[in-house]
Design a protein around this motif. Structure first.
Motif, PDB file in Angstrom:
ATOM      1  N   ALA A  55     -32.492  23.925 -15.069  1.00  0.00           N
ATOM      2  CA  ALA A  55     -31.099  24.149 -14.668  1.00  0.00           C
ATOM      3  C   ALA A  55     -30.281  24.772 -15.785  1.00  0.00           C
ATOM      4  CB  ALA A  55     -30.471  22.825 -14.224  1.00  0.00           C
ATOM      5  N   ASP A  56     -30.617  24.503 -17.039  1.00  0.00           N
ATOM      6  CA  ASP A  56     -29.839  25.033 -18.158  1.00  0.00           C
ATOM      7  C   ASP A  56     -30.308  26.420 -18.582  1.00  0.00           C
ATOM      8  OD1 ASP A  56     -32.286  24.328 -19.088  1.00  0.00           O
ATOM      9  OD2 ASP A  56     -31.574  23.034 -20.708  1.00  0.00           O
ATOM     10  N   LYS A  57     -30.985  27.141 -17.671  1.00  0.00           N
ATOM     11  CA  LYS A  57     -31.482  28.497 -17.896  1.00  0.00           C
ATOM     12  C   LYS A  57     -32.599  28.563 -18.929  1.00  0.00           C
ATOM     13  CE  LYS A  57     -27.221  30.880 -16.550  1.00  0.00           C
ATOM     14  NZ  LYS A  57     -26.210  31.884 -16.942  1.00  0.00           N
ATOM     15  N   LYS A  58     -33.159  27.419 -19.244  1.00  0.00           N
ATOM     16  CA  LYS A  58     -34.310  27.379 -20.124  1.00  0.00           C
ATOM     17  C   LYS A  58     -35.574  27.295 -19.282  1.00  0.00           C
ATOM     18  CE  LYS A  58     -31.968  25.230 -24.061  1.00  0.00           C
ATOM     19  NZ  LYS A  58     -31.959  24.090 -25.024  1.00  0.00           N
ATOM     20  N   LYS A  59     -36.704  27.379 -19.935  1.00  0.00           N
ATOM     21  CA  LYS A  59     -37.974  27.319 -19.229  1.00  0.00           C
ATOM     22  C   LYS A  59     -38.921  26.403 -19.987  1.00  0.00           C
ATOM     23  CE  LYS A  59     -39.884  31.339 -21.633  1.00  0.00           C
ATOM     24  NZ  LYS A  59     -40.468  32.691 -21.505  1.00  0.00           N
ATOM     25  N   GLU A  60     -39.925  25.895 -19.272  1.00  0.00           N
ATOM     26  CA  GLU A  60     -40.950  25.067 -19.876  1.00  0.00           C
ATOM     27  C   GLU A  60     -42.283  25.365 -19.215  1.00  0.00           C
ATOM     28  OE1 GLU A  60     -40.019  21.006 -19.204  1.00  0.00           O
ATOM     29  OE2 GLU A  60     -40.241  21.123 -17.011  1.00  0.00           O
ATOM     30  N   LEU A  61     -43.375  25.141 -19.943  1.00  0.00           N
ATOM     31  CA  LEU A  61     -44.700  25.340 -19.382  1.00  0.00           C
ATOM     32  C   LEU A  61     -44.979  24.274 -18.328  1.00  0.00           C
ATOM     33  CD1 LEU A  61     -46.819  26.170 -22.561  1.00  0.00           C
ATOM     34  CD2 LEU A  61     -46.212  27.727 -20.718  1.00  0.00           C
ATOM     35  N   ALA A  62     -45.415  24.706 -17.154  1.00  0.00           N
ATOM     36  CA  ALA A  62     -45.707  23.771 -16.059  1.00  0.00           C
ATOM     37  C   ALA A  62     -47.156  23.325 -16.150  1.00  0.00           C
ATOM     38  CB  ALA A  62     -45.402  24.425 -14.712  1.00  0.00           C
ATOM     39  N   THR A  63     -47.490  22.622 -17.228  1.00  0.00           N
ATOM     40  CA  THR A  63     -48.884  22.208 -17.456  1.00  0.00           C
ATOM     41  C   THR A  63     -49.310  21.035 -16.598  1.00  0.00           C
ATOM     42  OG1 THR A  63     -48.132  20.813 -19.301  1.00  0.00           O
ATOM     43  CG2 THR A  63     -48.849  23.059 -19.819  1.00  0.00           C
ATOM     44  N   ASN A  64     -48.370  20.437 -15.867  1.00  0.00           N
ATOM     45  CA  ASN A  64     -48.691  19.244 -15.086  1.00  0.00           C
ATOM     46  C   ASN A  64     -49.059  19.556 -13.639  1.00  0.00           C
ATOM     47  OD1 ASN A  64     -46.110  20.127 -14.478  1.00  0.00           O
ATOM     48  ND2 ASN A  64     -45.301  18.062 -14.101  1.00  0.00           N
ATOM     49  N   ILE A  65     -49.273  20.816 -13.289  1.00  0.00           N
ATOM     50  CA  ILE A  65     -49.679  21.167 -11.930  1.00  0.00           C
ATOM     51  C   ILE A  65     -51.102  21.713 -11.966  1.00  0.00           C
ATOM     52  CG2 ILE A  65     -47.297  21.628 -11.209  1.00  0.00           C
ATOM     53  CD1 ILE A  65     -47.885  24.607 -11.472  1.00  0.00           C
ATOM     54  N   PRO A  66     -51.910  21.520 -10.908  1.00  0.00           N
ATOM     55  CA  PRO A  66     -53.307  21.975 -10.923  1.00  0.00           C
ATOM     56  C   PRO A  66     -53.447  23.489 -11.004  1.00  0.00           C
ATOM     57  CG  PRO A  66     -52.693  21.180  -8.732  1.00  0.00           C
ATOM     58  CD  PRO A  66     -51.589  20.794  -9.660  1.00  0.00           C
ATOM     59  N   GLU A  67     -52.455  24.221 -10.495  1.00  0.00           N
ATOM     60  CA  GLU A  67     -52.530  25.682 -10.542  1.00  0.00           C
ATOM     61  C   GLU A  67     -52.522  26.212 -11.976  1.00  0.00           C
ATOM     62  OE1 GLU A  67     -50.959  24.508  -6.580  1.00  0.00           O
ATOM     63  OE2 GLU A  67     -50.549  23.953  -8.658  1.00  0.00           O
ATOM     64  N   LEU A 104     -48.169  30.071  -6.033  1.00  0.00           N
ATOM     65  CA  LEU A 104     -47.094  29.165  -6.431  1.00  0.00           C
ATOM     66  C   LEU A 104     -46.108  28.990  -5.290  1.00  0.00           C
ATOM     67  CD1 LEU A 104     -46.620  30.430 -10.097  1.00  0.00           C
ATOM     68  CD2 LEU A 104     -48.069  28.587  -9.254  1.00  0.00           C
ATOM     69  N   ASP A 105     -44.867  28.642  -5.615  1.00  0.00           N
ATOM     70  CA  ASP A 105     -43.918  28.249  -4.570  1.00  0.00           C
ATOM     71  C   ASP A 105     -42.967  29.351  -4.148  1.00  0.00           C
ATOM     72  OD1 ASP A 105     -42.682  28.359  -6.957  1.00  0.00           O
ATOM     73  OD2 ASP A 105     -41.811  26.351  -6.907  1.00  0.00           O
ATOM     74  N   GLY A 106     -43.354  30.620  -4.360  1.00  0.00           N
ATOM     75  CA  GLY A 106     -42.512  31.709  -3.882  1.00  0.00           C
ATOM     76  C   GLY A 106     -41.179  31.768  -4.591  1.00  0.00           C
ATOM     77  N   ALA A 107     -40.099  31.432  -3.888  1.00  0.00           N
ATOM     78  CA  ALA A 107     -38.758  31.518  -4.455  1.00  0.00           C
ATOM     79  C   ALA A 107     -38.376  30.280  -5.256  1.00  0.00           C
ATOM     80  CB  ALA A 107     -37.735  31.723  -3.336  1.00  0.00           C
ATOM     81  N   GLY A 108     -39.327  29.372  -5.502  1.00  0.00           N
ATOM     82  CA  GLY A 108     -39.038  28.155  -6.248  1.00  0.00           C
ATOM     83  C   GLY A 108     -38.945  28.388  -7.740  1.00  0.00           C
ATOM     84  N   PRO A 109     -38.901  27.297  -8.524  1.00  0.00           N
ATOM     85  CA  PRO A 109     -38.712  27.429  -9.980  1.00  0.00           C
ATOM     86  C   PRO A 109     -39.959  27.857 -10.734  1.00  0.00           C
ATOM     87  CG  PRO A 109     -38.931  25.127  -9.379  1.00  0.00           C
ATOM     88  CD  PRO A 109     -38.913  25.884  -8.082  1.00  0.00           C
ATOM     89  N   LEU A 110     -41.143  27.894 -10.097  1.00  0.00           N
ATOM     90  CA  LEU A 110     -42.375  28.233 -10.794  1.00  0.00           C
ATOM     91  C   LEU A 110     -42.620  29.742 -10.767  1.00  0.00           C
ATOM     92  CD1 LEU A 110     -44.734  25.437  -9.411  1.00  0.00           C
ATOM     93  CD2 LEU A 110     -43.567  25.481 -11.615  1.00  0.00           C
ATOM     94  N   TYR A 111     -43.071  30.266 -11.890  1.00  0.00           N
ATOM     95  CA  TYR A 111     -43.432  31.680 -11.946  1.00  0.00           C
ATOM     96  C   TYR A 111     -44.474  31.888 -13.033  1.00  0.00           C
ATOM     97  CZ  TYR A 111     -40.238  31.867 -15.969  1.00  0.00           C
ATOM     98  OH  TYR A 111     -39.628  31.654 -17.175  1.00  0.00           O
ATOM     99  N   ALA A 112     -45.259  32.957 -12.904  1.00  0.00           N
ATOM    100  CA  ALA A 112     -46.358  33.257 -13.826  1.00  0.00           C
ATOM    101  C   ALA A 112     -45.983  34.432 -14.719  1.00  0.00           C
ATOM    102  CB  ALA A 112     -47.635  33.573 -13.047  1.00  0.00           C
ATOM    103  N   ARG A 113     -46.479  34.399 -15.956  1.00  0.00           N
ATOM    104  CA  ARG A 113     -46.241  35.489 -16.895  1.00  0.00           C
ATOM    105  C   ARG A 113     -47.453  35.648 -17.814  1.00  0.00           C
ATOM    106  NH1 ARG A 113     -43.048  36.544 -13.853  1.00  0.00           N
ATOM    107  NH2 ARG A 113     -40.821  37.024 -14.071  1.00  0.00           N
ATOM    108  N   PHE A 114     -47.772  36.909 -18.132  1.00  0.00           N
ATOM    109  CA  PHE A 114     -48.812  37.204 -19.108  1.00  0.00           C
ATOM    110  C   PHE A 114     -48.204  37.172 -20.504  1.00  0.00           C
ATOM    111  CE2 PHE A 114     -50.886  39.118 -15.412  1.00  0.00           C
ATOM    112  CZ  PHE A 114     -52.203  38.725 -15.607  1.00  0.00           C
ATOM    113  N   ASP A 115     -48.938  36.599 -21.451  1.00  0.00           N
ATOM    114  CA  ASP A 115     -48.503  36.571 -22.838  1.00  0.00           C
ATOM    115  C   ASP A 115     -49.143  37.752 -23.565  1.00  0.00           C
ATOM    116  OD1 ASP A 115     -47.699  36.050 -25.371  1.00  0.00           O
ATOM    117  OD2 ASP A 115     -48.722  34.125 -25.585  1.00  0.00           O
ATOM    118  N   THR A 116     -48.380  38.812 -23.772  1.00  0.00           N
ATOM    119  CA  THR A 116     -48.913  40.037 -24.370  1.00  0.00           C
ATOM    120  C   THR A 116     -48.380  40.272 -25.784  1.00  0.00           C
ATOM    121  OG1 THR A 116     -47.148  41.348 -23.336  1.00  0.00           O
ATOM    122  CG2 THR A 116     -49.218  41.136 -22.115  1.00  0.00           C
TER     123      THR A 116
END
Length: 401
Positions: free
Chosen positions: A71-83, A327-339
């Motif tokens: 909610a505070d416009k920050k992000k965190e790694l979603a390591t607690n989901i099986p995906e 993932l959940d489409g329009a939800g808070p989860l999203y994927a990114r490559f670390d380049t």
């Protein structure tokens, strides 16, 4: 179209791009310059293999992380989901994430499609992603807006799957749900490249000197012809190059084939490398091919351009598909490559960049330590602010003169 209607006994209907291509060459990739061109034979051309490999490994090598927006416009790694573990570490029982992503990208780059079956647990969460080889599945339209994927293997039919039960990585599309076959579109270029490689191989197999006509006076019977032909074959091969040939019975050697210089083998093969690289939007320097215009100083610019113009569209294709279908489409989860590792320069340039980012307060010192694989140190989590960029206090008490 009326002729086709009479042949197939059906009403007139518009043909798709794929159907028209199949009618032209039977769906086999066609015969170009005496070479069969399809996904498997194309990989035997060194430049095609190199282009596909550099794209596939460019999508498999970077770490693939899943983040959760807060909610505070920050992000965190979603390591607690099986995906997260599936996409970052182990896609299925037999493959790591690197192997699975590389295979899927190879399938998409060659055939236009990469497909994996989603295996879910009792709680409905994703457990595995099982890739299916091209040729072992087909796209079936059941109605105007509904379709299925029929999958089989060497033991028989596996089943029909709905779109939500599979993960699709698609290449450039001609129409909705129908990607373009890159090999079919570039078969002339690939076929000529394969033909020149084969021609050059035969050229060296028959000896450094090209073949010709061995002319003798008089007629030869079958036995003499066979003996003379066998003798001439003993003079062929690279190891026989430069050996003198003894001619008798007023024999003459008449050269009939073009030399390597006349055939322009080297120039043709160089051109085909560039043409195949153009097809895959890969800079030739990335497949270990460079010309006089490429210098050591410009190589870093080529590597940066490769990330932007070649890999970035593939990364975007991957992450959009993952966001919407795994993932959940329009939800808070999203994927990114670390380049980040792809953008790093030499040690001197990196040292200057690190110092500038720390002094400007963009990164903390522990952020840089984390990138280098070092543990954080106490007191280094606060960003620095240059003295000349700090907000000054009200000048209520001006200096005395």
């Amino acid at each position: 179209m009326k002729i086709l209607d009479k042949i197939f006994g059906r009403k007139s209907a518009s043909l798709s791009y794929e159907q028209i291509a199949n009618l032209i060459d039977g769906g086999s990739g066609g015969m170009i310059a005496g070479q069969h061109v399809n996904a498997k034979t194309a990989l035997q051309v060194a430049t095609v293999l190199a282009c596909v490999k550099v794209i596939a490994e460019g999508c498999a090598t970077p770490d693939l992380h899943i983040y959760r927006s807060k909610a505070d416009k920050k992000k965190e790694l979603a390591t607690n989901i099986p995906e997260y573990r599936l996409l970052n570490s182990r896609a299925n029982e037999f493959q790591t994430s690197f192997e699975w992503r590389r295979m899927m990208t190879v399938h998409a780059a060659l055939t236009g499609y990469g497909l994996s079956i989603k295996v879910k647990g009792f709680n409905g969460r994703l457990r595995e992603l099982i890739p299916i080889a091209p040729g072992n599945w087909e796209h079936v339209e059941t109605s105007r807006y509904d379709h299925r994927y029929r999958v089989w293997d060497k033991w028989g039919v596996i089943g029909e799957f709905k779109p939500e039960d599979v993960f699709i990585l698609s290449g450039m599309q001609w129409e909705m749900g129908v990607p373009l076959d890159a090999i079919r579109l570039a078969r002339n270029v690939i076929g000529l490249a394969a033909a020149t490689e084969k021609s050059h191989t035969k050229f060296h197999e028959n000896g450094i000197r090209p073949s010709g006509v061995y002319s003798v006076e008089g007629n030869l019977d079958a036995t003499q012809y066979a003996a003379l032909r066998a003798h001439l074959k003993t003079m062929a091969g690279p190891e026989k190059a430069g050996d003198p040939m003894v001619l008798d019975r007023s024999a003459k050697w008449l050269q009939t084939a073009m030399s390597g210089v006349d055939a322009q083998h080297v120039e043709t093969r160089r051109l085909q490398i560039e043409e195949i690289c153009r097809m895959y939007n890969v800079f030739p320097i990335m497949v270990m091919h460079s010309d006089k215009s490429a210098t050591f100083a410009s190589s870093e610019a080529f590597f940066s351009a490769h990330l932007i113009h070649t890999l970035k569209p593939w990364h975007k294709n991957w992450t959009d598909r993952i966001d919407e279908t795994i993932l959940d489409g329009a939800g808070p989860l999203y994927a990114r490559f670390d380049t980040k590792y792809m953008r790093e320069g030499n040690m001197v340039d990196r040292a200057m960049w690190v110092r500038a980012m720390i002094e400007l307060g963009v990164y903390t010192r522990n952020d840089i330590r984390e990138e280098d694989g070092k543990d954080p140190l106490p007191g280094l989590d606060e960003p620095l602010t240059p003295m000349n960029m700090q907000k000054g206090k009200d000048n209520a008490n001006p200096a005395k003169t």
